[in-house]
Design a protein around this motif. Structure first.
Motif, PDB file in Angstrom:
ATOM      1  N   UNK A 179       0.872  -1.271   0.094  1.00  0.00           N
ATOM      2  CA  UNK A 179      -0.055  -0.083   0.037  1.00  0.00           C
ATOM      3  C   UNK A 179       0.965   1.354  -0.067  1.00  0.00           C
ATOM      4  N   UNK A 180       0.267   2.217  -0.132  1.00  0.00           N
ATOM      5  CA  UNK A 180       0.833   3.826   0.227  1.00  0.00           C
ATOM      6  C   UNK A 180       1.388   3.849   1.451  1.00  0.00           C
ATOM      7  N   UNK A 181       2.582   4.733   1.650  1.00  0.00           N
ATOM      8  CA  UNK A 181       2.949   5.163   2.950  1.00  0.00           C
ATOM      9  C   UNK A 181       1.723   5.524   3.874  1.00  0.00           C
ATOM     10  N   UNK A 182       0.913   6.475   3.487  1.00  0.00           N
ATOM     11  CA  UNK A 182      -0.143   7.133   4.092  1.00  0.00           C
ATOM     12  C   UNK A 182      -1.012   5.817   4.819  1.00  0.00           C
ATOM     13  N   UNK A 183      -1.220   4.966   3.833  1.00  0.00           N
ATOM     14  CA  UNK A 183      -2.123   3.724   4.202  1.00  0.00           C
ATOM     15  C   UNK A 183      -1.326   2.828   5.230  1.00  0.00           C
ATOM     16  N   UNK A 184      -0.153   2.547   5.212  1.00  0.00           N
ATOM     17  CA  UNK A 184       0.654   1.721   6.156  1.00  0.00           C
ATOM     18  C   UNK A 184       0.840   2.931   7.542  1.00  0.00           C
ATOM     19  N   UNK A 185       0.909   4.113   7.477  1.00  0.00           N
ATOM     20  CA  UNK A 185       0.680   4.845   8.740  1.00  0.00           C
ATOM     21  C   UNK A 185      -0.658   4.707   9.491  1.00  0.00           C
ATOM     22  N   UNK A 186      -1.690   4.692   8.497  1.00  0.00           N
ATOM     23  CA  UNK A 186      -2.961   4.566   9.022  1.00  0.00           C
ATOM     24  C   UNK A 186      -3.011   3.323   9.737  1.00  0.00           C
ATOM     25  N   UNK A 187      -2.660   2.197   9.140  1.00  0.00           N
ATOM     26  CA  UNK A 187      -2.793   0.882   9.716  1.00  0.00           C
ATOM     27  C   UNK A 187      -1.997   0.907  11.153  1.00  0.00           C
ATOM     28  N   UNK A 188      -0.974   1.440  11.370  1.00  0.00           N
ATOM     29  CA  UNK A 188      -0.124   1.308  12.620  1.00  0.00           C
ATOM     30  C   UNK A 188      -1.332   2.220  13.743  1.00  0.00           C
ATOM     31  N   UNK A 189      -1.622   3.202  13.202  1.00  0.00           N
ATOM     32  CA  UNK A 189      -2.603   4.083  14.195  1.00  0.00           C
ATOM     33  C   UNK A 189      -3.845   3.234  14.577  1.00  0.00           C
ATOM     34  N   UNK A 190      -4.272   2.286  13.614  1.00  0.00           N
ATOM     35  CA  UNK A 190      -5.431   1.541  13.871  1.00  0.00           C
ATOM     36  C   UNK A 190      -5.017   0.490  15.088  1.00  0.00           C
ATOM     37  N   UNK A 191      -3.745  -0.085  14.815  1.00  0.00           N
ATOM     38  CA  UNK A 191      -3.297  -1.035  15.811  1.00  0.00           C
ATOM     39  C   UNK A 191      -3.395  -0.696  17.343  1.00  0.00           C
ATOM     40  N   UNK A 223      -4.907  -9.671   6.950  1.00  0.00           N
ATOM     41  CA  UNK A 223      -3.510  -9.838   6.269  1.00  0.00           C
ATOM     42  C   UNK A 223      -3.647 -10.792   5.306  1.00  0.00           C
ATOM     43  N   UNK A 224      -4.359 -11.590   5.112  1.00  0.00           N
ATOM     44  CA  UNK A 224      -4.673 -12.390   3.814  1.00  0.00           C
ATOM     45  C   UNK A 224      -5.622 -11.931   2.635  1.00  0.00           C
ATOM     46  N   UNK A 225      -5.938 -10.809   3.050  1.00  0.00           N
ATOM     47  CA  UNK A 225      -6.987 -10.121   2.085  1.00  0.00           C
ATOM     48  C   UNK A 225      -6.185  -9.385   0.997  1.00  0.00           C
ATOM     49  N   UNK A 226      -7.144  -9.259  -0.391  1.00  0.00           N
ATOM     50  CA  UNK A 226      -6.653  -8.796  -1.443  1.00  0.00           C
ATOM     51  C   UNK A 226      -5.960  -7.171  -1.035  1.00  0.00           C
ATOM     52  N   UNK A 227      -5.263  -6.450  -1.646  1.00  0.00           N
ATOM     53  CA  UNK A 227      -4.686  -5.223  -1.916  1.00  0.00           C
ATOM     54  C   UNK A 227      -5.658  -4.296  -1.476  1.00  0.00           C
ATOM     55  N   UNK A 228      -6.764  -4.330  -2.144  1.00  0.00           N
ATOM     56  CA  UNK A 228      -7.665  -3.254  -1.885  1.00  0.00           C
ATOM     57  C   UNK A 228      -8.267  -3.327  -0.558  1.00  0.00           C
TER      58      UNK A 228
END
Length: 317
Positions: A96-108, A130-135
């Motif tokens: 994913x994009x950097x913004x999406x990865x950053x959002x992931x860690x915020x949700x964690x 984690x096994x879902x598709x990219x979207x």
């Protein structure tokens, strides 16, 4: 004269006898040592060994340390919720994009905070995601195949049992629509047809009081940004449907940018869906329904696919 002497001797002897007589009584006190029965008084204290008996009664109380045994602390073996969530975000780093990865860690942080007492349910849902598709991974929307796991996680957090089992995908009776002109594929209820009155190429189908709409949108005129995405959503839903408008879940995968939206309209209806945008085209996969109706859109939204997506633009950094 001898008689007087005898008398004197007798007197002396008498005195001697008198003196020797009284000493005999003092011998009587000698029995006083026999009061040694007092040691017998020491024998009564011997019942004090009964004290050990009371100690023995205390021993059952010592068994109380056994309650710690039920402490099932060893059972939570394996990775923690934070570790499982980080694995998901590492996957987002690569996909994913950097913004999406950053959002992931915020949700964690939220997942970890709410996982108390529901650790296993949370880990199972995140592992599935984690096994879902990219979207699905990049949009931070529960993957279709993980809907049931996320429902169980949320139900556990509320202290409830999941009331309804979520489907793993679109209902079996739905049909797959392939539009070669738009180069898309999407699952829709039976009877889906092109709308001859629509300004742009649009598919419609209705089921359960909900209208499912897949429509082509004007392609973006400039580089995609949060601002341009918001304008595209506003133009799509129209000025009558901007009440409570929410635009969220932006992601980019295989050259396709997606963003979810939901809003209420002045006619008492609601609209929700997702835009899928490429450099050369854009499509909205959405629904129109009476306000207040519960919508479970993930199986529908994530059934969408560009038929030529593998030939799309490379993933931006």
């Amino acid at each position: 004269m001898r008689a007087g002497v005898e008398c004197g001797l007798v007197g002396i002897l008498g005195l001697v006898c008198g003196c020797s007589g009284p000493p005999a009584p003092p011998a009587a006190p000698s029995p006083s040592p026999t009061p040694q029965p007092e040691p017998a008084a020491t024998t009564p204290p011997q019942p004090e060994p009964a004290a050990p008996a009371s100690a023995s009664t205390a021993e059952p109380e010592a068994v109380e340390p056994s309650p710690p045994e039920p402490a099932v602390e060893p059972e939570p073996t394996g990775p923690t919720v934070a570790e499982v969530c980080e694995e998901l975000c590492v996957s987002a780093d690569q996909r994913c994009s950097k913004k999406s990865a950053y959002r992931c860690r915020a949700l964690c942080k939220t997942y970890v905070k709410k996982a108390a007492g529901c650790e296993e349910e949370t880990k199972k849902a995140l592992t599935c995601q984690a096994g879902g598709d990219d979207a699905e991974v990049c949009s931070h929307v529960a993957a279709v195949k993980c809907s049931r796991d996320f429902q169980r996680m949320l139900a556990c957090q509320r202290g409830e049992k999941p009331a309804v089992k979520a489907p793993k995908g679109p209902p079996d009776h739905w049909q797959s629509i392939r539009d070669e002109e738009l180069t898309i594929s999407v699952a829709m209820p039976p009877g889906a047809q092109l709308d001859p009155n629509a300004k742009r190429r649009t598919w419609r189908a209705e089921e359960g009081g909900i209208t499912y709409v897949v429509t082509a949108l004007p392609p973006p005129r400039r580089k995609i940004s949060d601002g341009s995405l918001l304008r595209m959503v506003v133009n799509h839903v129209g000025y009558r449907c901007q009440r409570n408008l929410k635009v969220h879940g932006r992601f980019t995968s295989h050259g396709v940018t997606g963003v979810a939206y939901s809003t209420s309209c002045t006619d008492g209806t609601q609209r929700a869906g997702m835009l899928r945008i490429r450099d050369d085209k854009a499509v909205s996969v959405g629904v129109e329904a009476p306000e207040g109706v519960q919508l479970d859109l993930n199986p529908y939204l994530f059934s969408f696919e560009y038929l030529d997506r593998l030939q799309g633009a490379p993933e931006p950094p």
